[in-house]
Scaffold this motif. Sequence first.
Motif, short mmCIF file in Angstrom:
data_model
loop_
_atom_site.label_atom_id
_atom_site.label_comp_id
_atom_site.label_asym_id
_atom_site.label_seq_id
_atom_site.Cartn_x
_atom_site.Cartn_y
_atom_site.Cartn_z
N ILE A 258 1.51 26.86 -65.27
CA ILE A 258 1.13 25.46 -65.44
C ILE A 258 0.15 25.04 -64.35
O ILE A 258 -0.86 24.37 -64.60
N SER A 259 0.44 25.45 -63.12
CA SER A 259 -0.41 25.09 -62.00
C SER A 259 -1.79 25.72 -62.12
O SER A 259 -2.81 25.08 -61.85
N SER A 260 -1.83 26.99 -62.54
CA SER A 260 -3.11 27.70 -62.63
C SER A 260 -4.00 27.13 -63.74
O SER A 260 -5.22 27.04 -63.59
N LEU A 261 -3.37 26.75 -64.85
CA LEU A 261 -4.14 26.32 -66.01
C LEU A 261 -4.41 24.83 -66.06
O LEU A 261 -5.30 24.37 -66.78
N TRP A 262 -3.61 24.05 -65.28
CA TRP A 262 -3.69 22.60 -65.45
C TRP A 262 -3.62 21.84 -64.15
O TRP A 262 -4.64 21.39 -63.62
N VAL A 263 -2.43 21.66 -63.58
CA VAL A 263 -2.23 20.65 -62.55
C VAL A 263 -2.63 21.08 -61.14
O VAL A 263 -2.79 20.25 -60.26
N ARG A 264 -2.75 22.39 -60.90
CA ARG A 264 -3.16 22.90 -59.58
C ARG A 264 -2.26 22.39 -58.46
O ARG A 264 -2.74 21.85 -57.45
N GLU A 265 -0.97 22.56 -58.60
CA GLU A 265 -0.04 22.03 -57.61
C GLU A 265 0.54 23.10 -56.68
O GLU A 265 0.94 22.81 -55.57
N ILE A 266 0.62 24.35 -57.13
CA ILE A 266 1.14 25.41 -56.26
C ILE A 266 -0.03 25.99 -55.48
O ILE A 266 -0.82 26.78 -55.99
N ASP A 267 -0.16 25.56 -54.22
CA ASP A 267 -1.29 25.97 -53.39
C ASP A 267 -0.96 27.15 -52.48
O ASP A 267 -1.87 27.76 -51.93
N GLU B 110 -5.58 16.63 -49.36
CA GLU B 110 -5.97 17.41 -50.54
C GLU B 110 -7.36 18.00 -50.35
O GLU B 110 -7.61 19.16 -50.76
N LEU B 111 -8.25 17.25 -49.73
CA LEU B 111 -9.59 17.77 -49.44
C LEU B 111 -9.50 19.02 -48.57
O LEU B 111 -10.21 20.01 -48.79
N SER B 112 -8.62 19.00 -47.57
CA SER B 112 -8.48 20.15 -46.69
C SER B 112 -7.96 21.37 -47.44
O SER B 112 -8.37 22.51 -47.18
N PHE B 113 -7.06 21.16 -48.41
CA PHE B 113 -6.55 22.28 -49.20
C PHE B 113 -7.61 22.81 -50.16
O PHE B 113 -7.65 24.02 -50.44
N ILE B 114 -8.46 21.93 -50.67
CA ILE B 114 -9.57 22.39 -51.51
C ILE B 114 -10.51 23.26 -50.69
O ILE B 114 -10.97 24.33 -51.16
N LYS B 115 -10.79 22.85 -49.47
CA LYS B 115 -11.65 23.66 -48.60
C LYS B 115 -11.00 25.00 -48.28
O LYS B 115 -11.68 26.02 -48.16
N ASN B 116 -9.67 25.00 -48.17
CA ASN B 116 -8.96 26.25 -47.94
C ASN B 116 -9.06 27.17 -49.16
O ASN B 116 -9.19 28.40 -49.01
N ARG B 117 -9.00 26.58 -50.35
CA ARG B 117 -9.16 27.38 -51.57
C ARG B 117 -10.55 27.98 -51.63
O ARG B 117 -10.73 29.13 -52.08
N ARG B 118 -11.54 27.25 -51.17
CA ARG B 118 -12.90 27.80 -51.13
C ARG B 118 -12.99 28.97 -50.15
O ARG B 118 -13.66 29.97 -50.42
N ARG B 119 -12.29 28.84 -49.01
CA ARG B 119 -12.30 29.95 -48.04
C ARG B 119 -11.65 31.20 -48.62
O ARG B 119 -11.99 32.32 -48.23
N ARG B 120 -10.70 30.99 -49.56
CA ARG B 120 -10.07 32.14 -50.21
C ARG B 120 -10.95 32.73 -51.31
O ARG B 120 -10.59 33.74 -51.91
N GLY B 121 -12.09 32.10 -51.56
CA GLY B 121 -13.02 32.63 -52.55
C GLY B 121 -13.00 31.95 -53.89
O GLY B 121 -13.70 32.37 -54.81
N GLU C 258 -14.98 13.80 -55.98
CA GLU C 258 -14.18 12.61 -56.25
C GLU C 258 -13.38 12.20 -55.01
O GLU C 258 -13.31 11.00 -54.68
N LEU C 259 -12.80 13.16 -54.33
CA LEU C 259 -12.02 12.85 -53.12
C LEU C 259 -12.91 12.26 -52.03
O LEU C 259 -12.54 11.28 -51.38
N ARG C 260 -14.06 12.86 -51.83
CA ARG C 260 -14.97 12.35 -50.79
C ARG C 260 -15.42 10.92 -51.11
O ARG C 260 -15.51 10.07 -50.22
N ALA C 261 -15.66 10.65 -52.38
CA ALA C 261 -16.07 9.30 -52.78
C ALA C 261 -14.94 8.31 -52.54
O ALA C 261 -15.17 7.18 -52.05
N ARG C 262 -13.70 8.68 -52.87
CA ARG C 262 -12.56 7.79 -52.66
C ARG C 262 -12.32 7.53 -51.19
O ARG C 262 -12.02 6.40 -50.78
N ILE C 263 -12.44 8.57 -50.37
CA ILE C 263 -12.24 8.39 -48.93
C ILE C 263 -13.34 7.50 -48.36
O ILE C 263 -13.07 6.62 -47.52
N ARG D 243 -13.64 17.79 -58.21
CA ARG D 243 -12.50 17.19 -57.50
C ARG D 243 -12.87 16.89 -56.05
O ARG D 243 -12.48 15.83 -55.51
N GLU D 244 -13.59 17.77 -55.39
CA GLU D 244 -13.98 17.52 -54.01
C GLU D 244 -14.89 16.30 -53.92
O GLU D 244 -14.74 15.45 -53.03
#
Length: 341
Positions: A100-109, A299-310, A322-327, A319-320
């Motif tokens: 579910i996380s992989s295909l949709w909600v992206r909650e298990i980081d 959440e932005l920091s975790f997105i950047k971590n996902r980018r570091r993982r490739g 959107e987060l930057r705009a909201r912040i 999503r990044e």
Amino acid sequence: MVALLALLIVAPTVFFYFLVIRGTDRYEPEPFWLLSVAFFWGAVVSTLTSLVFNEVGQGAIQASLGAGQAALVEASTASFVAPLVEETSKGFGVLVLWAISSLWVREIDGALDGAIYGGVIGLGFTMTEDVLYISSAGAQHGSEGFFQVFILRTVLAGLGHASFTAMTGLGIGIAVESGSGLIKVLAPIGGWCAAVGLHFVHNYLVTFLYDDGSGLVLKLLLFWTFDALFFVMIITLAVRDRAIVLKGLIDEAGRLLHPKELARTVSYWMLVPCWNLFSLMSSPKGYGEARRKQLDLIELSFIKNRRRRGERGAQLDAREQELRARIHMSNQAGVFIGARS
């Protein structure tokens, strides 16, 4: 009536354990609805599946040992069948959440998220199983048996299934983080093996060594050791999440957030329950807005971590942005994490 009374005393205890486990995820709390799905899986799907396959296993053992070995059949089922069946049914629930996380909600980081979902599935299983055992003891032995089983199973050993299945969740969380295909396969298998092994040791001590009382004593001592290690693991993973947040936000300080906001967000005090709540009460725009901004930054920091993982993709980019705009909008509105002074 006995089952309802058992539910009324087991449910609040299990809910307390749930709050404790959920509360360890200080930086990126998992959504309550998805935790509820995990709890439901443990309480209903895993329990019903385990009842069926435990019966099948018990029947096979009985056929091989003979009809006159009822006690040995029951003990063997508890020690050799139940750990395999129950940890597989509960572990499959974590796999479903991973999908579910992989295909949709992206909650298990990562590892902490996996361990928490595994723990919550284990708590769901605990609630249903304990209600069944306690109500059965009450029907057979009255109030004395009812409360004795409640104290032994739910109060003294209520985190057993949570700590077992957290091992499977940990393995899946490690797989989520890894860029290696081999680790993505081996880590969940290793976590499941650890869950089955812990469960086996727990059940074996009770079923085969219980006659002279040593099994119960050893079970409780070993079980409390498992509990301690479980929380050490959870806290260690929470500190690791703190490091991810710090690494992801340190280059944003002075631009997207004030250095004081960064310091509050990555403070070790964040790991102390309610510290962040009280710290944000003094925010100029109130707790709600400050916490929303803080969660967006995390959440932005975790997105950047996902980018570091490739990890790459248009969805991640959107999503990044959107987060930057909201912040940025929060900053323009004067939202500040904590007091400015």
